[in-house]
Motif scaffolding. Structure first.
Motif, PDB file in Angstrom:
ATOM      1  N   MET A   1      -9.141  -8.664 -13.467  1.00  0.00           N
ATOM      2  CA  MET A   1      -9.838  -7.392 -13.768  1.00  0.00           C
ATOM      3  C   MET A   1     -10.167  -6.644 -12.496  1.00  0.00           C
ATOM      4  O   MET A   1      -9.984  -5.417 -12.432  1.00  0.00           O
ATOM      5  N   GLN A   2     -10.616  -7.442 -11.552  1.00  0.00           N
ATOM      6  CA  GLN A   2     -10.948  -6.803 -10.273  1.00  0.00           C
ATOM      7  C   GLN A   2      -9.696  -6.319  -9.589  1.00  0.00           C
ATOM      8  O   GLN A   2      -9.675  -5.282  -8.902  1.00  0.00           O
ATOM      9  N   SER A   3      -8.645  -7.033  -9.795  1.00  0.00           N
ATOM     10  CA  SER A   3      -7.383  -6.586  -9.192  1.00  0.00           C
ATOM     11  C   SER A   3      -6.920  -5.290  -9.814  1.00  0.00           C
ATOM     12  O   SER A   3      -6.401  -4.396  -9.100  1.00  0.00           O
ATOM     13  N   LEU A   4      -7.131  -5.124 -11.032  1.00  0.00           N
ATOM     14  CA  LEU A   4      -6.743  -3.875 -11.680  1.00  0.00           C
ATOM     15  C   LEU A   4      -7.557  -2.704 -11.129  1.00  0.00           C
ATOM     16  O   LEU A   4      -7.049  -1.599 -10.910  1.00  0.00           O
ATOM     17  N   PHE A   5      -8.793  -2.923 -10.857  1.00  0.00           N
ATOM     18  CA  PHE A   5      -9.667  -1.887 -10.275  1.00  0.00           C
ATOM     19  C   PHE A   5      -9.160  -1.439  -8.914  1.00  0.00           C
ATOM     20  O   PHE A   5      -9.075  -0.246  -8.588  1.00  0.00           O
ATOM     21  N   TRP A   6      -8.813  -2.439  -8.162  1.00  0.00           N
ATOM     22  CA  TRP A   6      -8.299  -2.148  -6.858  1.00  0.00           C
ATOM     23  C   TRP A   6      -6.967  -1.442  -6.962  1.00  0.00           C
ATOM     24  O   TRP A   6      -6.668  -0.549  -6.152  1.00  0.00           O
ATOM     25  N   MET A   7      -6.148  -1.750  -7.856  1.00  0.00           N
ATOM     26  CA  MET A   7      -4.866  -1.060  -8.049  1.00  0.00           C
ATOM     27  C   MET A   7      -5.078   0.401  -8.372  1.00  0.00           C
ATOM     28  O   MET A   7      -4.401   1.301  -7.861  1.00  0.00           O
ATOM     29  N   MET A   8      -6.013   0.688  -9.204  1.00  0.00           N
ATOM     30  CA  MET A   8      -6.336   2.061  -9.577  1.00  0.00           C
ATOM     31  C   MET A   8      -6.785   2.853  -8.364  1.00  0.00           C
ATOM     32  O   MET A   8      -6.384   4.006  -8.166  1.00  0.00           O
ATOM     33  N   ARG A   9      -7.582   2.218  -7.577  1.00  0.00           N
ATOM     34  CA  ARG A   9      -8.076   2.860  -6.366  1.00  0.00           C
ATOM     35  C   ARG A   9      -6.936   3.195  -5.421  1.00  0.00           C
ATOM     36  O   ARG A   9      -6.846   4.296  -4.874  1.00  0.00           O
ATOM     37  N   GLY A  10      -6.080   2.250  -5.286  1.00  0.00           N
ATOM     38  CA  GLY A  10      -4.943   2.466  -4.399  1.00  0.00           C
ATOM     39  C   GLY A  10      -4.092   3.616  -4.898  1.00  0.00           C
ATOM     40  O   GLY A  10      -3.595   4.433  -4.105  1.00  0.00           O
ATOM     41  N   LEU A  11      -3.911   3.660  -6.130  1.00  0.00           N
ATOM     42  CA  LEU A  11      -3.111   4.720  -6.734  1.00  0.00           C
ATOM     43  C   LEU A  11      -3.757   6.085  -6.468  1.00  0.00           C
ATOM     44  O   LEU A  11      -3.066   7.059  -6.112  1.00  0.00           O
ATOM     45  N   GLU A  12      -5.044   6.145  -6.585  1.00  0.00           N
ATOM     46  CA  GLU A  12      -5.746   7.415  -6.314  1.00  0.00           C
ATOM     47  C   GLU A  12      -5.578   7.821  -4.859  1.00  0.00           C
ATOM     48  O   GLU A  12      -5.365   8.990  -4.548  1.00  0.00           O
ATOM     49  N   LEU A  13      -5.695   6.800  -4.089  1.00  0.00           N
ATOM     50  CA  LEU A  13      -5.545   7.077  -2.667  1.00  0.00           C
ATOM     51  C   LEU A  13      -4.159   7.620  -2.363  1.00  0.00           C
ATOM     52  O   LEU A  13      -3.985   8.583  -1.623  1.00  0.00           O
ATOM     53  N   ALA A  14      -3.191   6.983  -2.951  1.00  0.00           N
ATOM     54  CA  ALA A  14      -1.816   7.433  -2.713  1.00  0.00           C
ATOM     55  C   ALA A  14      -1.621   8.843  -3.224  1.00  0.00           C
ATOM     56  O   ALA A  14      -1.007   9.679  -2.546  1.00  0.00           O
ATOM     57  N   LEU A  15      -2.153   9.095  -4.362  1.00  0.00           N
ATOM     58  CA  LEU A  15      -2.008  10.445  -4.916  1.00  0.00           C
ATOM     59  C   LEU A  15      -2.693  11.476  -4.006  1.00  0.00           C
ATOM     60  O   LEU A  15      -2.176  12.570  -3.776  1.00  0.00           O
ATOM     61  N   LEU A  16      -3.812  11.099  -3.520  1.00  0.00           N
ATOM     62  CA  LEU A  16      -4.553  12.007  -2.632  1.00  0.00           C
ATOM     63  C   LEU A  16      -3.762  12.316  -1.360  1.00  0.00           C
ATOM     64  O   LEU A  16      -3.670  13.469  -0.906  1.00  0.00           O
ATOM     65  N   LEU A  17      -3.197  11.268  -0.837  1.00  0.00           N
ATOM     66  CA  LEU A  17      -2.380  11.442   0.362  1.00  0.00           C
ATOM     67  C   LEU A  17      -1.199  12.372   0.097  1.00  0.00           C
ATOM     68  O   LEU A  17      -0.873  13.236   0.916  1.00  0.00           O
ATOM     69  N   LEU A  18      -0.617  12.122  -1.060  1.00  0.00           N
ATOM     70  CA  LEU A  18       0.526  12.945  -1.429  1.00  0.00           C
ATOM     71  C   LEU A  18       0.124  14.423  -1.522  1.00  0.00           C
ATOM     72  O   LEU A  18       0.824  15.311  -1.071  1.00  0.00           O
ATOM     73  N   LEU A  19      -1.002  14.610  -2.106  1.00  0.00           N
ATOM     74  CA  LEU A  19      -1.500  15.981  -2.268  1.00  0.00           C
ATOM     75  C   LEU A  19      -1.757  16.641  -0.906  1.00  0.00           C
ATOM     76  O   LEU A  19      -1.411  17.800  -0.680  1.00  0.00           O
ATOM     77  N   CYS A  20      -2.347  15.835  -0.075  1.00  0.00           N
ATOM     78  CA  CYS A  20      -2.598  16.373   1.278  1.00  0.00           C
ATOM     79  C   CYS A  20      -1.317  16.755   1.974  1.00  0.00           C
ATOM     80  O   CYS A  20      -1.222  17.820   2.615  1.00  0.00           O
ATOM     81  N   ALA A  21      -0.336  15.873   1.877  1.00  0.00           N
ATOM     82  CA  ALA A  21       0.948  16.168   2.514  1.00  0.00           C
ATOM     83  C   ALA A  21       1.544  17.437   1.954  1.00  0.00           C
ATOM     84  O   ALA A  21       2.063  18.281   2.695  1.00  0.00           O
ATOM     85  N   ALA A  22       1.470  17.530   0.677  1.00  0.00           N
ATOM     86  CA  ALA A  22       2.029  18.735   0.047  1.00  0.00           C
ATOM     87  C   ALA A  22       1.297  19.971   0.533  1.00  0.00           C
ATOM     88  O   ALA A  22       1.905  21.012   0.814  1.00  0.00           O
ATOM     89  N   LEU A  23       0.042  19.846   0.645  1.00  0.00           N
ATOM     90  CA  LEU A  23      -0.753  20.987   1.082  1.00  0.00           C
ATOM     91  C   LEU A  23      -0.443  21.358   2.547  1.00  0.00           C
ATOM     92  O   LEU A  23      -0.397  22.537   2.904  1.00  0.00           O
ATOM     93  N   GLN A  24      -0.220  20.354   3.352  1.00  0.00           N
ATOM     94  CA  GLN A  24       0.069  20.612   4.770  1.00  0.00           C
ATOM     95  C   GLN A  24       1.338  21.429   4.948  1.00  0.00           C
ATOM     96  O   GLN A  24       1.382  22.382   5.728  1.00  0.00           O
ATOM     97  N   SER A  25       2.330  21.054   4.331  1.00  0.00           N
ATOM     98  CA  SER A  25       3.608  21.753   4.507  1.00  0.00           C
ATOM     99  C   SER A  25       3.544  23.178   3.977  1.00  0.00           C
ATOM    100  O   SER A  25       4.143  24.095   4.521  1.00  0.00           O
ATOM    101  N   ASN A  26       2.808  23.444   3.159  1.00  0.00           N
ATOM    102  CA  ASN A  26       2.701  24.781   2.599  1.00  0.00           C
ATOM    103  C   ASN A  26       1.346  25.383   2.851  1.00  0.00           C
ATOM    104  O   ASN A  26       0.662  25.857   1.947  1.00  0.00           O
ATOM    105  N   SER A  27       0.950  25.548   4.300  1.00  0.00           N
ATOM    106  CA  SER A  27      -0.420  25.997   4.550  1.00  0.00           C
ATOM    107  C   SER A  27      -0.499  27.492   4.351  1.00  0.00           C
ATOM    108  O   SER A  27       0.226  28.272   4.953  1.00  0.00           O
ATOM    109  N   MET A  28      -1.375  27.882   3.651  1.00  0.00           N
ATOM    110  CA  MET A  28      -1.625  29.303   3.473  1.00  0.00           C
ATOM    111  C   MET A  28      -3.052  29.546   3.883  1.00  0.00           C
ATOM    112  O   MET A  28      -3.995  28.923   3.371  1.00  0.00           O
ATOM    113  N   SER A  29      -3.169  30.406   4.815  1.00  0.00           N
ATOM    114  CA  SER A  29      -4.514  30.664   5.313  1.00  0.00           C
ATOM    115  C   SER A  29      -4.627  32.138   5.607  1.00  0.00           C
ATOM    116  O   SER A  29      -3.635  32.849   5.725  1.00  0.00           O
ATOM    117  N   PRO A  30      -5.803  32.541   5.737  1.00  0.00           N
ATOM    118  CA  PRO A  30      -5.960  33.916   6.176  1.00  0.00           C
ATOM    119  C   PRO A  30      -5.394  34.076   7.594  1.00  0.00           C
ATOM    120  O   PRO A  30      -5.296  33.119   8.350  1.00  0.00           O
TER     121      PRO A  30
END
Lengths: 534, 236
Positions: A1-30
């Motif tokens: 059960m605890q392992s599943l929790f940790w897996m979920m966390r890792g997945l979120e982290l990965a998704l977050l990283l992915l999002l950041c990367a996507a955002l970096q390549s396409n920076s739009m700023s004033p």
């Protein structure tokens, strides 16, 4: 059960990283903040401003320039973004005012925002910087062997010089060949300039710039180059060489003249020939005339017969004086011989005749003393003739030997050119005395010319006696009147031996081969009695 | 005896007259000269007057530029001063570009020039006073001489332009509408009251010098345009 929790966390982290990367390549700023760089007015009628944009923020960004102006209400936008290129704003004449302050800003904007630059305040009066001068032309002018470079240009065509709105002034810079050193000159308001110190064979590069009022200098114009031709130089060495050669020549000539000045002086001003008598030293005469010198003088004086035009026959007569001691004679003779210059042949004759004369002691009659001529080829003595048989004593009979009792009288022809006497034929006349008349019989004896000289007698030692010539009968008879001698020595008078002598009265030159003495008759008709000191 | 007396009296009178005449003729001042050409007074030709005036104005502008740059460098290193300021000659309407200047005409242009020149006489003397009293002695000595020079130049230039205007009037170039203007009327408000009450500080000095620079440039430009429109020649 605890392992599943940790897996979920890792997945979120990965998704977050992915999002950041996507955002970096396409920076739009004033947009980033743009920067107003500078503004410039080329002719004090328009001006342009440039800015630098900031980052655009990845989005299309526009830049706008806004300004406010003194004495103008409101905020205005740039009238022209195109004419001056990208990121620039061009203000034309209608929008340009001088001596008023502009306040400028640039705004960059994109979808995300805006960015405003810093405010820039300007007065057009202070940003004046003209364009560089145009059409810079070089020309080489050849002026009297010194070339000069003529630079000419034109004012930048957008500046209005004519109306007086701007005052322009120029400056230029020059460099030689490949060097990097520029030399600057100012030209004022003239659009041409002359470079005088220009060397042939060098290439010159020129640039010009200008300034309006008290603004900024323009950029340097494009370079213009020109080389100075070499042909101008060849003439000069010739004109330098000629005067140098001339100067050298003059110095050499002067030098030579100075060295040879003595010779030159003699050549230009030859010394005036002064009368010079050979054998006579004028210095001796100047000191004190002595017996010797005077004898020498007598010897040397030529016969001056020029003033007598006629050729005259002169009778040279000497008579022996028996009274004289032989040794006296000899001594006298010696003296005489000493007097005679070496040129005379007389010396030897006299000396030889000396013993003969001595032998004549016992001659008791008047005799003539003479020197025999045939022993020497050059008889030069005066002949003494004897009176005829009346002669009682004569000391000099011995000398008579070669000749008969008759003697010869040297008749000289004097006159004209004495030099012709050299080969003259001497005429001797035999003398016969009859009573008191002397009879001359002419005989011609030719004597060689050489070495015939005269005897000079000392005048001092002679006591003169004169016999008056009574009559000259033609060519061959001289009649004498016996007279008492005037000499102090009475002995002479008693003896009635006398010498008749035609004494030379004028100087006689021995340099020639004279053939005898030339004498002249006294006007009074006297013939000298001169003791012959043989 | 009587004749002697009258003789001496005549001489004295003549001398007095001459003295008076000389006195009057030597007065230059700012009064216009040579009202009538018939009096036979002698003025230089117009070209010479123009040349001298233009040269003087150019020199004046040069000195004021030097002054301003020195002041600005020492006190305010940054180039851009944001705050807005007004010069005391703000009230005088001046053409701001070439076209307007040329459109203005000779008469009005001359008048503008004279006004400007008149407006600066007083402020300069005040500036001088203020600068000499300044505690900061480093650059004051050098700058004070320049300000003094500019002050003299302004006076000379004003006289010169007036004489030139008179000459132009005589020649018929200028209309007779231009009259002698007094500086008090021209200046909208006294300098001191315009800037600050009381003493001027170095900020005020700087502002004043900035305004001076601008106005001297105007004067120079206007005179040149006036010259080239009146006497177009080689220099234009």
């Amino acid at each position: 059960m605890q392992s599943l929790f940790w897996m979920m966390r890792g997945l979120e982290l990965a998704l977050l990283l992915l999002l950041c990367a996507a955002l970096q390549s396409n920076s739009m700023s004033p947009p980033g903040k743009p920067v107003l760089l500078s503004c410039r007015s080329p002719e004090k009628e328009t001006f342009t401003c440039w800015w630098e944009p900031g980052s655009d923020g990845g989005l299309p960004t526009t830049h706008r320039l806004y300004y406010e102006r003194e004495r103008l209400k409101g905020t205005h936008e740039c009238p022209d973004y195109q004419s001056a290129g990208k990121n620039s704003c061009f203000f034309d004449k209608n929008h340009t005012s001088i001596w008023v302050d502009y306040y400028l800003t640039v705004v960059a904007s994109n979808a995300l925002g805006n960015a405003t630059s810093d405010l820039l305040k300007l007065d057009v009066m202070e940003i004046v910087k003209p364009d560089p001068p145009e059409n810079v032309a070089l020309q080489v002018e050849d002026r009297e062997d010194s070339p000069l470079l003529h630079v000419s240009w034109e004012h930048p065509h957008n500046t209005d010089i004519k109306s007086g709105w701007v005052t322009i002034k120029y400056a230029l810079r020059v460099k030689q060949g490949n060097s990097n050193k520029w030399k600057e000159y100012t030209s004022g308001t003239q659009t041409h300039f002359r470079l005088y110190s220009v060397s042939p064979g060098v290439e010159y590069t020129v640039q010009v710039r200008c300034m309006l009022d008290h603004g900024f200098w323009s950029e340097w114009s494009n370079t213009s180059s020109m080389g100075i031709p070499n042909y101008l130089q060849t003439e000069r060495p010739f004109w330098v060489l000629m005067p140098t050669l001339f100067v050298i020549l003059c110095t050499v000539v002067m030098f030579i003249l100075v060295l040879k000045r003595k010779n030159l002086k003699q050549y230009v001003l030859p010394p005036v020939p002064r009368p010079k008598i050979s054998g006579v030293d004028f210095q001796l005469l100047k000191s004190a005339p002595t017996e010797d010198t005077i004898n020498a003088l007598n010897q040397n004086f030529p016969c001056m017969v020029a003033w007598k035009d006629q050729m005259e026959d002169y009778l040279i007569v000497t008579e022996n004086d028996n009274r004289f001691q032989p040794d006296f004679f000899s001594s006298q003779k010696r003296k005489n011989s000493l007097l005679f210059p070496s040129g005379l042949y007389l010396h030897s004759e006299i000396q030889e005749s000396e013993p003969r004369l001595n032998d004549q002691e016992n001659v008791g009659k008047r005799s003539l003393s003479y020197v025999p001529a045939q022993e020497h080829q050059n008889p030069s003595l005066n002949f003494v003739f004897t009176e005829a048989p009346d002669q009682t004593h004569s000391k000099h009979d011995a000398s008579v030997k070669p000749f008969p009792n008759t003697g010869y009288v040297d008749i000289q022809r004097c006159g004209g050119n004495t030099q012709e006497v050299d080969e003259e034929q001497l005429q001797y006349s035999r003398v016969k005395e009859v009573d008191s008349a002397l009879i001359l019989e002419k005989e011609n004896i030719t004597l060689s010319r050489s070495g015939y000289t005269d005897i000079q007698r000392q005048e001092e030692n002679t006591s003169e006696g004169y016999s008056r010539v009574k009559e000259v009968g033609g060519d061959s008879v001289v009649i004498l009147q016996q007279k008492k001698n005037l000499s102090p020595d009475s002995a002479y008078q008693e003896e009635r031996d006398y010498y008749m002598d035609y004494k030379p009265r004028s100087p006689h030159v021995t340099g020639f081969n004279r053939t005898g003495l030339c004498t002249e008759m006294n006007d009074s008709g006297y013939v000298d009695n001169v003791l012959n000191h043989f | 005896m009587l004749t002697d007396k009258t003789g001496t009296m005549k001489e004295v009178g003549l001398a007095a007259l001459m003295l008076v005449y000389l006195e009057l003729s030597m007065r230059v001042g700012s009064a216009p000269i040579c009202h009538h050409e018939q009096t036979g007074c002698h003025t230089p030709p117009l070209e010479d007057l123009f040349d001298r005036v233009v040269q003087q104005s150019s020199r004046m502008h040069g000195i004021s530029s030097d002054l301003q740059s020195e002041f600005g460098r020492h006190f305010f290193p940054s180039k851009n001063i944001i705050e807005k300021r007004k010069c005391h000659t703000h009230g005088i309407l001046t053409p701001a570009d070439k076209e307007n200047t040329q459109r203005l005409g000779r008469d009005q242009l001359t008048e503008v020039i004279l006004r400007l020149l008149g407006a600066w006489a007083d402020p300069l003397s005040q500036l001088l006073q203020s600068m000499s009293l300044d505690k900061n002695q480093d650059l004051n000595h050098h700058n004070i001489n320049k300000v003094l020079e500019i002050s003299d130049m302004v006076h000379e230039l004003r006289d010169g332009v007036e004489k030139m205007a008179e000459k132009m009037k005589l020649l018929g170039v200028l209309g007779n509408t231009i009259g002698y203007v007094s500086p008090e009327i021209l200046a909208p408000s006294p300098t001191v009251s315009f800037y600050k009450q009381g003493e001027l500080n170095s900020m005020d000095h700087h502002d004043l010098l900035y305004c001076l620079n601008r106005d001297s440039n105007k004067i120079k430009n206007y005179l040149r345009v006036l010259k080239c429109t009146t006497l177009p020649g080689l220099d234009c």
